[in-house]
Design a protein around this motif. Structure first.
Motif, mmCIF file in Angstrom:
data_model
loop_
_atom_site.group_PDB
_atom_site.id
_atom_site.type_symbol
_atom_site.label_atom_id
_atom_site.label_comp_id
_atom_site.label_asym_id
_atom_site.label_seq_id
_atom_site.Cartn_x
_atom_site.Cartn_y
_atom_site.Cartn_z
ATOM 1 N N PRO A 66 -5.245 -12.800 -15.841
ATOM 2 C CA PRO A 66 -3.913 -13.301 -15.501
ATOM 3 C C PRO A 66 -2.767 -12.503 -16.117
ATOM 4 C CG PRO A 66 -4.948 -14.710 -17.118
ATOM 5 C CD PRO A 66 -5.975 -13.721 -16.692
ATOM 6 N N ASP A 67 -3.032 -11.691 -17.131
ATOM 7 C CA ASP A 67 -1.964 -10.974 -17.806
ATOM 8 C C ASP A 67 -1.590 -9.656 -17.131
ATOM 9 O OD1 ASP A 67 -1.951 -13.002 -19.679
ATOM 10 O OD2 ASP A 67 -3.398 -11.995 -20.966
ATOM 11 N N ARG A 68 -2.339 -9.267 -16.101
ATOM 12 C CA ARG A 68 -2.015 -8.008 -15.412
ATOM 13 C C ARG A 68 -0.728 -8.162 -14.616
ATOM 14 N NH1 ARG A 68 -6.860 -6.521 -11.704
ATOM 15 N NH2 ARG A 68 -6.537 -8.681 -11.217
ATOM 16 N N THR A 69 0.049 -7.094 -14.611
ATOM 17 C CA THR A 69 1.263 -7.091 -13.794
ATOM 18 C C THR A 69 0.863 -6.749 -12.357
ATOM 19 O OG1 THR A 69 1.700 -4.748 -14.134
ATOM 20 C CG2 THR A 69 2.652 -6.292 -15.744
ATOM 21 N N GLU A 70 1.790 -6.948 -11.437
ATOM 22 C CA GLU A 70 1.510 -6.614 -10.040
ATOM 23 C C GLU A 70 1.243 -5.124 -9.894
ATOM 24 O OE1 GLU A 70 0.570 -7.298 -6.220
ATOM 25 O OE2 GLU A 70 0.971 -8.814 -7.757
ATOM 26 N N ASP A 71 1.936 -4.296 -10.672
ATOM 27 C CA ASP A 71 1.717 -2.850 -10.631
ATOM 28 C C ASP A 71 0.296 -2.495 -11.078
ATOM 29 O OD1 ASP A 71 2.654 -0.166 -10.213
ATOM 30 O OD2 ASP A 71 2.703 0.048 -12.412
ATOM 31 N N GLU A 72 -0.178 -3.148 -12.132
ATOM 32 C CA GLU A 72 -1.548 -2.895 -12.605
ATOM 33 C C GLU A 72 -2.582 -3.333 -11.571
ATOM 34 O OE1 GLU A 72 -0.975 -3.368 -17.416
ATOM 35 O OE2 GLU A 72 -1.197 -5.164 -16.188
ATOM 36 N N ARG A 73 -2.313 -4.428 -10.891
ATOM 37 C CA ARG A 73 -3.227 -4.889 -9.838
ATOM 38 C C ARG A 73 -3.310 -3.870 -8.704
ATOM 39 N NH1 ARG A 73 -4.032 -10.538 -10.592
ATOM 40 N NH2 ARG A 73 -2.441 -11.385 -11.952
ATOM 41 N N MET A 74 -2.144 -3.330 -8.309
ATOM 42 C CA MET A 74 -2.131 -2.349 -7.223
ATOM 43 C C MET A 74 -2.821 -1.048 -7.644
ATOM 44 S SD MET A 74 -1.003 -3.898 -4.691
ATOM 45 C CE MET A 74 -0.951 -2.529 -3.580
ATOM 46 N N GLN A 75 -2.642 -0.631 -8.892
ATOM 47 C CA GLN A 75 -3.315 0.572 -9.373
ATOM 48 C C GLN A 75 -4.828 0.389 -9.342
ATOM 49 O OE1 GLN A 75 -1.774 1.517 -13.225
ATOM 50 N NE2 GLN A 75 0.214 2.172 -12.427
ATOM 51 N N GLN A 76 -5.300 -0.758 -9.772
ATOM 52 C CA GLN A 76 -6.738 -1.021 -9.731
ATOM 53 C C GLN A 76 -7.224 -1.040 -8.289
ATOM 54 O OE1 GLN A 76 -7.987 -4.785 -11.317
ATOM 55 N NE2 GLN A 76 -10.143 -4.211 -11.278
ATOM 56 N N HIS A 77 -6.442 -1.624 -7.428
ATOM 57 C CA HIS A 77 -6.799 -1.689 -6.014
ATOM 58 C C HIS A 77 -6.942 -0.279 -5.445
ATOM 59 C CE1 HIS A 77 -7.115 -3.884 -2.245
ATOM 60 N NE2 HIS A 77 -6.265 -3.034 -1.702
ATOM 61 N N ARG A 78 -6.005 0.611 -5.790
ATOM 62 C CA ARG A 78 -6.065 2.001 -5.308
ATOM 63 C C ARG A 78 -7.248 2.749 -5.906
ATOM 64 N NH1 ARG A 78 -0.759 2.575 -7.081
ATOM 65 N NH2 ARG A 78 0.484 1.290 -5.718
ATOM 66 N N ARG A 79 -7.533 2.518 -7.173
ATOM 67 C CA ARG A 79 -8.661 3.208 -7.830
ATOM 68 C C ARG A 79 -9.991 2.836 -7.184
ATOM 69 N NH1 ARG A 79 -6.151 2.372 -13.148
ATOM 70 N NH2 ARG A 79 -7.064 0.333 -13.000
ATOM 71 N N GLN A 80 -10.071 1.637 -6.666
ATOM 72 C CA GLN A 80 -11.315 1.197 -6.039
ATOM 73 C C GLN A 80 -11.489 1.799 -4.656
ATOM 74 O OE1 GLN A 80 -10.928 -3.045 -6.181
ATOM 75 N NE2 GLN A 80 -11.716 -3.191 -8.255
ATOM 76 N N GLY A 81 -10.507 2.564 -4.196
ATOM 77 C CA GLY A 81 -10.618 3.230 -2.909
ATOM 78 C C GLY A 81 -10.383 2.333 -1.714
ATOM 79 N N ARG A 82 -9.771 1.199 -1.938
ATOM 80 C CA ARG A 82 -9.497 0.290 -0.832
ATOM 81 C C ARG A 82 -8.063 0.448 -0.397
ATOM 82 N NH1 ARG A 82 -12.213 -4.589 -3.939
ATOM 83 N NH2 ARG A 82 -14.364 -3.981 -3.636
ATOM 84 N N LYS A 83 -7.874 0.494 0.869
ATOM 85 C CA LYS A 83 -6.522 0.553 1.410
ATOM 86 C C LYS A 83 -6.259 -0.742 2.158
ATOM 87 C CE LYS A 83 -6.608 5.514 1.914
ATOM 88 N NZ LYS A 83 -6.597 6.638 2.838
ATOM 89 N N ALA A 84 -5.126 -1.337 1.859
ATOM 90 C CA ALA A 84 -4.785 -2.603 2.508
ATOM 91 C C ALA A 84 -4.668 -2.404 4.011
ATOM 92 C CB ALA A 84 -3.468 -3.133 1.951
ATOM 93 N N GLY A 85 -5.268 -3.292 4.763
ATOM 94 C CA GLY A 85 -5.158 -3.255 6.209
ATOM 95 C C GLY A 85 -6.088 -2.277 6.894
#
Length: 101
Positions: A66-85
């Motif tokens: 819960p302590d992650r910022t929205e920016d940190e969430r998006m960085q993790q999302h990008r590192r996992q190789g997933r692209k939204a949509g």
């Protein structure tokens, strides 16, 4: 709505009789004075009948960090190789071991 901890849901439903549907679960939680976060999380449950509290807890969305910022969430999302949509079939994949030979 994502909970950080499932204890409020467990406390609100610990004496409920199962199986129960989503509406019964919500009504019971309200009657027991569930917290606003717990009630919001229970409203996000898919429609259906739940066999027990464990099944309800598996269906409630939980945020493990819960302590992650929205920016940190998006960085993790990008590192996992997933692209939204982007459909799963269109995502880059690793070559199969048999294709490498």
């Amino acid at each position: 709505m994502r909970l950080h901890d499932t204890r409020p849901v467990t406390e609100a439903l610990n004496d409920m009789d199962f199986p129960a549907d989503k509406e019964s679960i919500l009504a019971h939680a309200r009657a027991r004075g569930a917290t606003e976060d717990a009630e919001r999380a229970l409203r996000s449950l898919p429609l259906g009948e739940y066999a027990g509290i464990a099944e309800v807890l598996r269906s409630v969305p939980v945020d493990p960090a819960p302590d992650r910022t929205e920016d940190e969430r998006m960085q993790q999302h990008r590192r996992q190789g997933r692209k939204a949509g982007l459909a799963e079939s269109m995502r880059p994949s690793r070559p199969k071991p048999i294709d490498q030979d």
